[in-house]
Enzyme design. Structure first.
Site, PDB file in Angstrom:
ATOM      1  N   ASP A  57       0.855  -1.190   0.000  1.00  0.00           N
ATOM      2  CA  ASP A  57       0.000   0.000   0.000  1.00  0.00           C
ATOM      3  C   ASP A  57       0.891   1.241   0.000  1.00  0.00           C
ATOM      4  O   ASP A  57       1.930   1.250   0.665  1.00  0.00           O
ATOM      5  CB  ASP A  57      -0.883  -0.013   1.263  1.00  0.00           C
ATOM      6  CG  ASP A  57      -2.163   0.768   1.081  1.00  0.00           C
ATOM      7  OD1 ASP A  57      -3.244   0.189   1.209  1.00  0.00           O
ATOM      8  OD2 ASP A  57      -2.073   1.995   0.822  1.00  0.00           O
ATOM      9  N   ARG A  84       4.838 -13.256 -13.801  1.00  0.00           N
ATOM     10  CA  ARG A  84       6.133 -13.697 -13.233  1.00  0.00           C
ATOM     11  C   ARG A  84       5.959 -14.951 -12.379  1.00  0.00           C
ATOM     12  O   ARG A  84       6.739 -15.893 -12.453  1.00  0.00           O
ATOM     13  CB  ARG A  84       6.713 -12.558 -12.378  1.00  0.00           C
ATOM     14  CG  ARG A  84       8.056 -12.878 -11.735  1.00  0.00           C
ATOM     15  CD  ARG A  84       8.431 -11.883 -10.651  1.00  0.00           C
ATOM     16  NE  ARG A  84       7.698 -12.115  -9.407  1.00  0.00           N
ATOM     17  CZ  ARG A  84       7.837 -11.383  -8.308  1.00  0.00           C
ATOM     18  NH1 ARG A  84       8.664 -10.352  -8.313  1.00  0.00           N
ATOM     19  NH2 ARG A  84       7.131 -11.651  -7.224  1.00  0.00           N
ATOM     20  N   TYR A 117     -12.200   7.731 -12.032  1.00  0.00           N
ATOM     21  CA  TYR A 117     -12.364   6.422 -11.374  1.00  0.00           C
ATOM     22  C   TYR A 117     -13.016   5.432 -12.335  1.00  0.00           C
ATOM     23  O   TYR A 117     -12.516   4.327 -12.543  1.00  0.00           O
ATOM     24  CB  TYR A 117     -13.223   6.608 -10.122  1.00  0.00           C
ATOM     25  CG  TYR A 117     -13.381   5.363  -9.277  1.00  0.00           C
ATOM     26  CD1 TYR A 117     -12.299   4.804  -8.611  1.00  0.00           C
ATOM     27  CD2 TYR A 117     -14.631   4.761  -9.127  1.00  0.00           C
ATOM     28  CE1 TYR A 117     -12.453   3.675  -7.823  1.00  0.00           C
ATOM     29  CE2 TYR A 117     -14.801   3.634  -8.332  1.00  0.00           C
ATOM     30  CZ  TYR A 117     -13.696   3.097  -7.683  1.00  0.00           C
ATOM     31  OH  TYR A 117     -13.859   1.979  -6.899  1.00  0.00           O
ATOM     32  N   ARG A 140     -18.019   9.047   2.174  1.00  0.00           N
ATOM     33  CA  ARG A 140     -19.048   8.106   1.724  1.00  0.00           C
ATOM     34  C   ARG A 140     -20.258   8.150   2.644  1.00  0.00           C
ATOM     35  O   ARG A 140     -20.176   8.562   3.801  1.00  0.00           O
ATOM     36  CB  ARG A 140     -18.471   6.704   1.597  1.00  0.00           C
ATOM     37  CG  ARG A 140     -17.668   6.614   0.308  1.00  0.00           C
ATOM     38  CD  ARG A 140     -17.215   5.239   0.001  1.00  0.00           C
ATOM     39  NE  ARG A 140     -16.045   4.888   0.755  1.00  0.00           N
ATOM     40  CZ  ARG A 140     -15.262   3.860   0.461  1.00  0.00           C
ATOM     41  NH1 ARG A 140     -15.546   3.095  -0.573  1.00  0.00           N
ATOM     42  NH2 ARG A 140     -14.215   3.586   1.189  1.00  0.00           N
TER      43      ARG A 140
HETATM   44  N1  UDP Z   1     -24.377  11.099  -0.134  1.00  0.00           N
HETATM   45  C1  UDP Z   1     -25.163  11.957   0.622  1.00  0.00           C
HETATM   46  N2  UDP Z   1     -24.598  12.589   1.686  1.00  0.00           N
HETATM   47  C2  UDP Z   1     -23.298  12.393   2.041  1.00  0.00           C
HETATM   48  C3  UDP Z   1     -22.507  11.512   1.294  1.00  0.00           C
HETATM   49  C4  UDP Z   1     -23.077  10.878   0.196  1.00  0.00           C
HETATM   50  O1  UDP Z   1     -26.348  12.135   0.348  1.00  0.00           O
HETATM   51  O2  UDP Z   1     -22.868  13.008   3.041  1.00  0.00           O
HETATM   52  C5  UDP Z   1     -24.991  10.425  -1.283  1.00  0.00           C
HETATM   53  C6  UDP Z   1     -24.225  10.558  -2.589  1.00  0.00           C
HETATM   54  O3  UDP Z   1     -24.572  11.784  -3.245  1.00  0.00           O
HETATM   55  C7  UDP Z   1     -24.721   9.357  -3.337  1.00  0.00           C
HETATM   56  C8  UDP Z   1     -24.894   8.300  -2.236  1.00  0.00           C
HETATM   57  O4  UDP Z   1     -25.010   9.046  -1.021  1.00  0.00           O
HETATM   58  O5  UDP Z   1     -25.970   9.606  -3.945  1.00  0.00           O
HETATM   59  C9  UDP Z   1     -23.750   7.336  -2.125  1.00  0.00           C
HETATM   60  O6  UDP Z   1     -22.568   8.076  -2.058  1.00  0.00           O
HETATM   61  P1  UDP Z   1     -21.162   7.437  -1.736  1.00  0.00           P
HETATM   62  O7  UDP Z   1     -20.152   8.530  -1.840  1.00  0.00           O
HETATM   63  O8  UDP Z   1     -21.214   6.680  -0.467  1.00  0.00           O
HETATM   64  O9  UDP Z   1     -20.914   6.334  -2.857  1.00  0.00           O
HETATM   65  P2  UDP Z   1     -21.137   6.275  -4.441  1.00  0.00           P
HETATM   66  O10 UDP Z   1     -22.110   5.173  -4.605  1.00  0.00           O
HETATM   67  O11 UDP Z   1     -21.688   7.570  -4.941  1.00  0.00           O
HETATM   68  O12 UDP Z   1     -19.801   5.978  -4.971  1.00  0.00           O
END
Ligand code: UDP
Length: 332
Positions: free
Chosen positions: A41, A119, A158, A199
């Protein structure tokens, strides 16, 4: 503990991104199955704390290494029987903060990991993502759906990195006969997510525990399907233990709106937080739920940890770290 599938003859594994949320759980699960683990990492979004409890275990080794650096990867000793390629910033906040590293690890990093697999004659499993489906026009998402990705939108660093990584893996299988596969992971939650990785689950839990406003993006009608980390890990190892080349979805099948999630977490933590609505991120997918027929019918995998149990464990994890007891944890 043995693996759910007929135990492959693995003696040593390499987990790239092994100090991240999912990577650290994978390292632990492999050690529990008597597989030696090299955890590589660069600590961009991972943390040594995530594997601190593994450092003293026989067979575990942490190597600070950027998998996108061919020189560093070439020095990884091996030989490996299996390589789980999980290195990549995975939360939107992280990959938006590190766009070029995200592209590098999916492209050069995946190429380097495939070189190691060649490898050592190892099986390689690429951690891909539901984001290859972008903002999907097909629901639920099956593996044969090609997706709806904006190639120049902010999330493309991503999404396209993982799509390119899938193409690289597939080309290696076709050209060199490499033993490699792909898992497409949907939203996973559980202990060891970073409190402030942006998240939805850690954000809502930490906001609720602190009594702060819970930040729902837009009207919160967008959906996600959440899978507890132990189930995701079992799914990953199940696919790793096969010789399957086909991408396999691994994810939870209970779809929940973000607004409902906020309400549930406020209730479960016994919080007085209110919900506040914030701006929706650009290109935020509207609906997401995996079709897991392939994992279920071919591999016998399905999520087992019920939501009530998984979210309780996750809330307890954050409550113990923040020192803020959750009233809900006591009540349950
Ligand atoms: N989200 C939200 N409030 C937060 C963080 C995320 O409403 O404080 C929403 C975000 O806009 C998305 C969903 O939660 O619609 C999941 O977001 P996350 O970043 O966890 O993962 P993603 O599936 O988007 O990669």
């Amino acid at each position: 503990m043995s693996l759910a599938v007929p135990a492959p003859d693995w003696r040593r594994a390499l987990v790239t991104g092994g100090a991240g949320f999912l990577g650290s759980h994978l390292c632990e699960r492999l050690l529990d199955s008597d597989v030696e683990v090299d955890c590589a990492d660069n600590l961009l979004s991972g943390s040594r704390d995530n594997v601190a409890h593994l450092e003293e275990r026989p067979g575990f080794r942490f190597v600070e290494c950027d998998v996108a650096d061919p020189g560093a990867v070439g020095k990884l000793p091996g030989p490996y029987d299996v390589i789980l390629h999980f290195a990549c910033p995975a939360s939107p906040a992280d990959y938006l903060a590190h766009p070029l590293q995200t592209l590098d690890v999916g492209s050069t990093g995946t190429r380097n990991a495939l070189g190691l697999a060649a490898r050592d004659g190892a099986r390689l499993l690429l951690a891909s993502t539901s984001e290859v489906y972008g903002d999907p026009l097909v629901h639920p998402q099956r593996e044969d759906y090609w997706g709806n990705v904006n190639p120049v939108g902010p999330r493309s660093v991503y999404d396209e990195s993982k799509r390119f990584a899938e193409a690289l893996v597939t080309a290696h299988v076709r050209t060199h006969g490499t033993d490699a596969g792909i898992v497409r992971l949907f939203n996973t939650y559980g202990p060891r997510m970073r409190a402030h990785d942006g998240r939805v689950v850690p954000s809502f839990i930490c906001q609720a525990l602190a009594g702060d406003p819970v930040t729902v993006a837009g009207d919160g009608s967008q959906t996600r399907s959440l899978c507890y980390v132990d189930d995701t890990v079992e799914g990953v190892l199940t696919v790793a233990a096969t010789r399957s080349v086909r991408p396999v979805n691994i994810g939870g099948t209970d779809e929940v709106s973000v607004l409902d999630l906020a309400r549930q977490i406020i209730e479960l933590t016994g919080s007085r937080s209110r919900i506040c609505h914030v701006e929706r991120p650009e290109d935020d997918p509207e609906r997401r739920r995996p079709d897991t027929t392939l994992a279920h019918e071919l591999l016998g995998w399905e999520p087992r940890v019920p939501w009530a149990e998984g979210i309780k464990r996750t809330i307890d994890h954050f409550a113990s770290r923040t020192g803020v007891p959750s009233a809900g944890a006591g009540r349950r």
